[in-house]
Design a protein around this motif. Structure first.
Motif, PDB file in Angstrom:
ATOM      1  N   VAL A 125     -77.876  72.154  92.961  1.00 23.96           N
ATOM      2  CA  VAL A 125     -77.409  70.951  93.747  1.00 23.96           C
ATOM      3  C   VAL A 125     -77.356  69.765  92.876  1.00 23.96           C
ATOM      4  CG1 VAL A 125     -77.586  70.011  95.902  1.00 23.96           C
ATOM      5  CG2 VAL A 125     -78.215  72.336  95.694  1.00 23.96           C
ATOM      6  N   ILE A 126     -78.489  69.354  92.381  1.00 22.55           N
ATOM      7  CA  ILE A 126     -78.594  68.282  91.473  1.00 22.55           C
ATOM      8  C   ILE A 126     -77.509  68.224  90.530  1.00 22.55           C
ATOM      9  CG2 ILE A 126     -80.100  66.879  90.059  1.00 22.55           C
ATOM     10  CD1 ILE A 126     -82.574  67.997  91.867  1.00 22.55           C
ATOM     11  N   GLN A 183     -82.569  69.517  99.341  1.00 22.09           N
ATOM     12  CA  GLN A 183     -81.378  70.095  98.581  1.00 22.09           C
ATOM     13  C   GLN A 183     -80.074  70.179  99.417  1.00 22.09           C
ATOM     14  OE1 GLN A 183     -81.813  70.329  95.361  1.00 22.09           O
ATOM     15  NE2 GLN A 183     -83.883  69.946  95.097  1.00 22.09           N
ATOM     16  N   VAL A 208     -91.283  74.489  91.057  1.00 26.37           N
ATOM     17  CA  VAL A 208     -90.124  73.883  90.851  1.00 26.37           C
ATOM     18  C   VAL A 208     -88.951  74.929  91.795  1.00 26.37           C
ATOM     19  CG1 VAL A 208     -88.128  73.878  89.276  1.00 26.37           C
ATOM     20  CG2 VAL A 208     -90.220  72.729  88.791  1.00 26.37           C
ATOM     21  N   ALA A 237     -83.947  63.190  95.176  1.00 25.11           N
ATOM     22  CA  ALA A 237     -84.301  64.792  95.297  1.00 25.11           C
ATOM     23  C   ALA A 237     -84.786  65.352  93.666  1.00 25.11           C
ATOM     24  CB  ALA A 237     -82.797  65.363  95.398  1.00 25.11           C
ATOM     25  N   THR A 238     -84.573  64.367  92.781  1.00 29.51           N
ATOM     26  CA  THR A 238     -84.937  64.640  91.578  1.00 29.51           C
ATOM     27  C   THR A 238     -86.429  64.312  90.996  1.00 29.51           C
ATOM     28  OG1 THR A 238     -82.605  64.354  90.749  1.00 29.51           O
ATOM     29  CG2 THR A 238     -84.375  64.854  89.115  1.00 29.51           C
ATOM     30  N   VAL A 273     -70.572  62.987  91.026  1.00 37.27           N
ATOM     31  CA  VAL A 273     -70.699  61.502  91.062  1.00 37.27           C
ATOM     32  C   VAL A 273     -70.029  60.807  89.823  1.00 37.27           C
ATOM     33  CG1 VAL A 273     -72.182  59.591  90.696  1.00 37.27           C
ATOM     34  CG2 VAL A 273     -72.798  61.317  92.564  1.00 37.27           C
ATOM     35  N   LEU A 313     -78.633  66.958 100.015  1.00 39.73           N
ATOM     36  CA  LEU A 313     -78.295  66.419  99.104  1.00 39.73           C
ATOM     37  C   LEU A 313     -76.634  66.971  98.945  1.00 39.73           C
ATOM     38  CD1 LEU A 313     -78.298  64.667  96.258  1.00 39.73           C
ATOM     39  CD2 LEU A 313     -79.338  66.735  95.274  1.00 39.73           C
ATOM     40  N   ARG A 314     -76.536  68.114  99.164  1.00 43.97           N
ATOM     41  CA  ARG A 314     -75.261  68.825  98.928  1.00 43.97           C
ATOM     42  C   ARG A 314     -74.512  68.212 100.080  1.00 43.97           C
ATOM     43  NH1 ARG A 314     -73.058  73.109 102.130  1.00 43.97           N
ATOM     44  NH2 ARG A 314     -71.322  74.187 101.242  1.00 43.97           N
ATOM     45  N   ILE A 319     -89.558  66.194  90.602  1.00 43.09           N
ATOM     46  CA  ILE A 319     -89.491  67.173  89.352  1.00 43.09           C
ATOM     47  C   ILE A 319     -89.897  66.331  88.023  1.00 43.09           C
ATOM     48  CG2 ILE A 319     -88.064  68.420  87.751  1.00 43.09           C
ATOM     49  CD1 ILE A 319     -86.879  69.708  90.277  1.00 43.09           C
ATOM     50  N   LEU A 320     -88.976  65.039  87.838  1.00 42.98           N
ATOM     51  CA  LEU A 320     -89.554  64.165  86.930  1.00 42.98           C
ATOM     52  C   LEU A 320     -90.946  63.824  86.761  1.00 42.98           C
ATOM     53  CD1 LEU A 320     -86.215  61.946  86.732  1.00 42.98           C
ATOM     54  CD2 LEU A 320     -86.758  63.825  85.283  1.00 42.98           C
ATOM     55  N   VAL A 325     -73.436  64.714  99.034  1.00 34.23           N
ATOM     56  CA  VAL A 325     -72.846  64.263  97.711  1.00 34.23           C
ATOM     57  C   VAL A 325     -71.592  65.275  97.610  1.00 34.23           C
ATOM     58  CG1 VAL A 325     -72.894  64.111  95.195  1.00 34.23           C
ATOM     59  CG2 VAL A 325     -74.812  63.427  96.694  1.00 34.23           C
ATOM     60  N   ILE A 327     -79.788  61.581  95.023  1.00 35.50           N
ATOM     61  CA  ILE A 327     -79.939  62.508  93.931  1.00 35.50           C
ATOM     62  C   ILE A 327     -81.110  61.753  93.246  1.00 35.50           C
ATOM     63  CG2 ILE A 327     -79.145  62.890  91.358  1.00 35.50           C
ATOM     64  CD1 ILE A 327     -76.199  62.455  92.255  1.00 35.50           C
ATOM     65  N   LYS A 346     -75.000  57.750  97.206  1.00 35.75           N
ATOM     66  CA  LYS A 346     -75.124  59.455  96.497  1.00 35.75           C
ATOM     67  C   LYS A 346     -76.091  59.248  95.403  1.00 35.75           C
ATOM     68  CE  LYS A 346     -70.267  60.242  97.166  1.00 35.75           C
ATOM     69  NZ  LYS A 346     -69.191  60.392  96.340  1.00 35.75           N
ATOM     70  N   MET A 347     -76.009  58.262  94.499  1.00 36.38           N
ATOM     71  CA  MET A 347     -76.895  58.368  93.382  1.00 36.38           C
ATOM     72  C   MET A 347     -78.318  57.958  93.786  1.00 36.38           C
ATOM     73  SD  MET A 347     -74.591  55.879  90.829  1.00 36.38           S
ATOM     74  CE  MET A 347     -73.521  56.501  89.746  1.00 36.38           C
ATOM     75  N   ASN A 401     -86.351  73.031  94.626  1.00 39.11           N
ATOM     76  CA  ASN A 401     -85.134  73.506  94.430  1.00 39.11           C
ATOM     77  C   ASN A 401     -84.391  74.436  95.430  1.00 39.11           C
ATOM     78  OD1 ASN A 401     -84.929  71.658  92.335  1.00 39.11           O
ATOM     79  ND2 ASN A 401     -85.039  73.334  90.901  1.00 39.11           N
ATOM     80  N   SER A 444     -74.264  67.714  91.729  1.00 37.03           N
ATOM     81  CA  SER A 444     -74.207  66.495  92.392  1.00 37.03           C
ATOM     82  C   SER A 444     -74.043  65.302  91.441  1.00 37.03           C
ATOM     83  CB  SER A 444     -75.550  66.041  93.033  1.00 37.03           C
ATOM     84  OG  SER A 444     -75.572  67.000  94.252  1.00 37.03           O
ATOM     85  N   MET A 446     -83.763  71.088  87.011  1.00 38.18           N
ATOM     86  CA  MET A 446     -83.162  70.516  88.131  1.00 38.18           C
ATOM     87  C   MET A 446     -82.275  71.649  88.882  1.00 38.18           C
ATOM     88  SD  MET A 446     -83.373  67.478  87.434  1.00 38.18           S
ATOM     89  CE  MET A 446     -85.008  67.277  86.321  1.00 38.18           C
ATOM     90  N   SER A 447     -82.217  71.646  90.164  1.00 32.55           N
ATOM     91  CA  SER A 447     -81.544  72.575  90.950  1.00 32.55           C
ATOM     92  C   SER A 447     -80.144  72.517  90.669  1.00 32.55           C
ATOM     93  CB  SER A 447     -81.720  72.342  92.469  1.00 32.55           C
ATOM     94  OG  SER A 447     -81.065  71.329  92.805  1.00 32.55           O
ATOM     95  N   VAL A 489     -76.985  57.854  86.707  1.00 30.64           N
ATOM     96  CA  VAL A 489     -77.280  57.983  87.984  1.00 30.64           C
ATOM     97  C   VAL A 489     -78.568  57.181  88.516  1.00 30.64           C
ATOM     98  CG1 VAL A 489     -78.097  59.422  89.874  1.00 30.64           C
ATOM     99  CG2 VAL A 489     -76.475  60.440  88.348  1.00 30.64           C
TER     100      VAL A 489
END
Lengths: 291, 319
Positions: B141-142, A227, A205, A265-266, B149, A230-231, A269-270, A234, A262, A258-259, A209, B145, B138-139, A34
């Protein structure tokens, strides 16, 4: 453990290692795919089907998703909810956990039971929704924070941690004239940083989320956190319910776009993950201790 | 000044000599009660008010009439529940997903923890753990998703690979028979690694002498796992199993709701999503509350039953 040098032992280790390495790859490859896909062009994805390292690098997808305000707005909501929510949750969780950790508190057993009981039985979605509605929280950002402000699990982790702090420290602070707030903020909390880091991570988190509360309590799409957006971009657009997308005449967004969403949105957290990772394994174990 | 004598005298049983003694202690702890107040308020408002709100399951609740003004209808919604053909289907869907959770997902963290434990060298162990824990944060949703994809018909990597190797493309998202495999794969991908933590903690507490003794007796690695490690974590496995059983109908709304669409509704609609649709989309507050009530009661009964059974069998329960 002592090294096992028999042939059988070595074969065992080699197979075990290989299997774990494969599992690790399966865990990580979707992310890599992704992330890589978000930094290339749609033409590249179409031509060079399975991208792990793209040949053509491009920021087009990011330029596109940040070309309107929508994503910025959603990011802002998510960041705000995460920061304020985490601070608020940590505060009231610590206060409650500390009071319940004190063995001389009358009524702590009753309160304890009431908290644990909520882990076994709950009113469910609709009655909770009605309470939130009665409080006038529909379409307010507070609806994303207040209904889940304390996690019983986190509270118990913290309470158990506080209980293991030697009581002598608190006693001596009391002699020095500290009241209970002073003891908590000057003595107990500074000694509890590993536990605080753990539940801080869990809370932040969870807030980042946040998705279900937004679906339930926010009708106004301009207030959506990342989130939900994102829904929308995607999940709903992936050739599923076209009726649910905002405009059926707009073609579904490109894979790279879309990627990129994602990744956005990530990313937070990363970013915090390696930073706090050393604490949470320990913290999760604290929760399993009887207290 | 009594507190100064740090001698841990045997805690006196709480028989109050007089009311004033209790009052004195309450006053001394006044700040603790102040600290307790926001938390207690939270639990009362957002956990216990909704429990009280469950009584609308026995009413024909109308929002403008409120709980006090709505008509009582007894068990009407519950009897509707058990006669509705839709509901049986939804119950079966829920139970199938639950069964997959127990049979397919549940053993995986145990196996993974055993494998991690057999790894020699902390560097790799740490690295693998770090990677395995990551998806948990990760949620849904992630997670959903990312898989969408990857499996979408328009350029998803899985379908491109299928086409590359000469297979036909599969519409994973709309094909009802792919819903359950996708669901459980996502559950495993997100949770299996994180699930190992508690087992690893239990394994860490095992006395190394046991392995030493087993090696003396000529036990190989697999035998050591089977005769030492597994029995040592049996208590933890049972505890987690009881908790899992308690969530029998409580699969969580978020994950399944994301996978649900008009094509797979027949297999994908579960109790949680149905409560949402019937309650908030169609405004059948009382009926959907009855469903939620049913779900919570079943969960509570299941936990208590399994707990009792495990205690009878000589294991430690969760409470």
């Amino acid at each position: 453990m002592v090294e096992d040098k028999t042939i059988g032992g070595r074969i065992f280790s080699a197979i075990n290692f290989t299997l774990l390495a494969i599992i690790a790859l399966v865990t990580v490859l979707p992310f890599v795919h992704v992330v890589a896909g978000s930094f290339t062009t749609s033409a590249e994805i179409a031509a060079n089907k399975f991208v792990l390292i793209p040949k053509v690098w491009s920021l087009d997808a990011y330029k596109f998703i940040f070309s309107t305000n929508t994503l910025f707005k959603a990011m802002g909501v998510s960041i705000g909810v995460t920061v304020i929510g985490t601070a608020f949750s940590m505060l009231i969780t610590s206060l409650m956990a500390y009071a319940l950790a004190r063995r001389d508190l009358d009524g702590r057993k009753v309160v304890n039971f009431l908290v644990v009981f909520t882990m076994l039985f709950h009113g469910g979605m609709i009655p909770t929704f009605l309470v939130v509605k009665e409080l006038g929280l529909i379409d307010s950002y507070a609806a994303l924070i207040l209904p889940s402000a304390i996690s019983a699990f986190n509270m118990i982790i913290l309470k158990n941690f506080f209980q293991n702090i030697p009581e002598g420290l608190e006693e001596s602070a009391k002699i020095d004239g500290c009241n209970d707030f002073g003891i908590l903020f000057r003595i107990v909390l500074p000694l509890s940083l590993p536990a605080l880091a753990t539940i801080g991570l869990f809370y932040s988190v969870t807030y980042w989320n946040t998705y279900m509360s937004a679906i339930l309590y926010l009708d106004d799409s301009s207030k959506w956190p990342i989130q939900v957006l994102l829904r929308q971009i995607v999940v709903l657009a992936s050739g599923m319910d076209h009726s649910a997308t905002l405009d059926a005449t707009v073609p579904p967004p490109d894979q790279t776009i879309k990627m990129a969403v994602i990744v956005v949105a990530t990313l937070p957290i990363l970013m915090v993950y390696p930073f706090l990772q050393k604490h949470f394994a320990k913290g999760a174990m604290l929760g399993s201790m009887k207290g | 000044m009594q507190e100064l004598t740090a001698q841990p005298a045997p805690q006196p049983k709480r028989i109050y000599k007089s009311n004033s003694e209790l009052k004195k202690r309450l006053w001394r702890n006044k700040w603790l009660y102040v600290m307790l107040t926001p938390g207690v308020l939270y639990f009362v408002i957002f956990k216990y008010f909704p429990m009280y709100g469950l009584i609308i399951a026995f009413q024909d609740y109308k929002p403008y009439q409120g709980i006090t003004g709505s008509d009582w209808v007894g068990m009407k919604h519950f009897s509707r529940l058990f006669t509705e053909p839709d509901f049986l289907n939804i119950l079966v869907n829920t139970l199938i997903l639950f069964g997959m959770n127990i049979l397919i997902y549940f053993p995986i963290p145990i196996i993974l923890a055993l494998m991690l434990n057999e790894l020699r060298g902390t560097f790799f162990k740490r690295t693998f753990q770090t990677l395995f824990y990551l998806p948990h944060f990760m949620s849904w949703v992630i997670v959903v998703s990312i898989s969408f994809v990857m499996v979408t018909m328009d350029g998803g990597i899985i379908n491109e690979l299928l086409a590359y190797f000469g297979f036909e493309k599969i519409n994973f998202l709309l094909n009802p028979s792919w819903f359950r495999p996708m669901y459980i794969i996502q559950v495993i991908w997100r949770e299996a690694g994180w699930g190992t933590i508690i087992y690893l903690a239990a394994i860490a507490a095992i006395d190394p002498g046991l392995y030493e003794a087993a090696r003396m007796d000529g036990a190989g690695r697999l035998r050591q796992v089977w005769h030492i490690t597994l029995p040592a974590i049996r208590g933890v496995i049972i505890t987690l199993f009881i908790l899992k059983i308690g969530s029998v109908l409580d699969l969580g709304f978020e994950h399944v709701y994301l996978l649900l669409n008009s094509m797979n509704r027949e297999v994908a609609e579960i109790i949680d999503t149905y409560v949402y649709t019937a309650g908030l989309r169609q405004g059948q507050f009382s009926y959907s509350t009855a469903i939620g009530f049913f779900k919570s009661i079943v969960g509570l009964i299941m936990v208590m039953t399994v707990n009792k059974i495990s205690k009878k069998m000589g294991e430690e329960g969760v409470y």
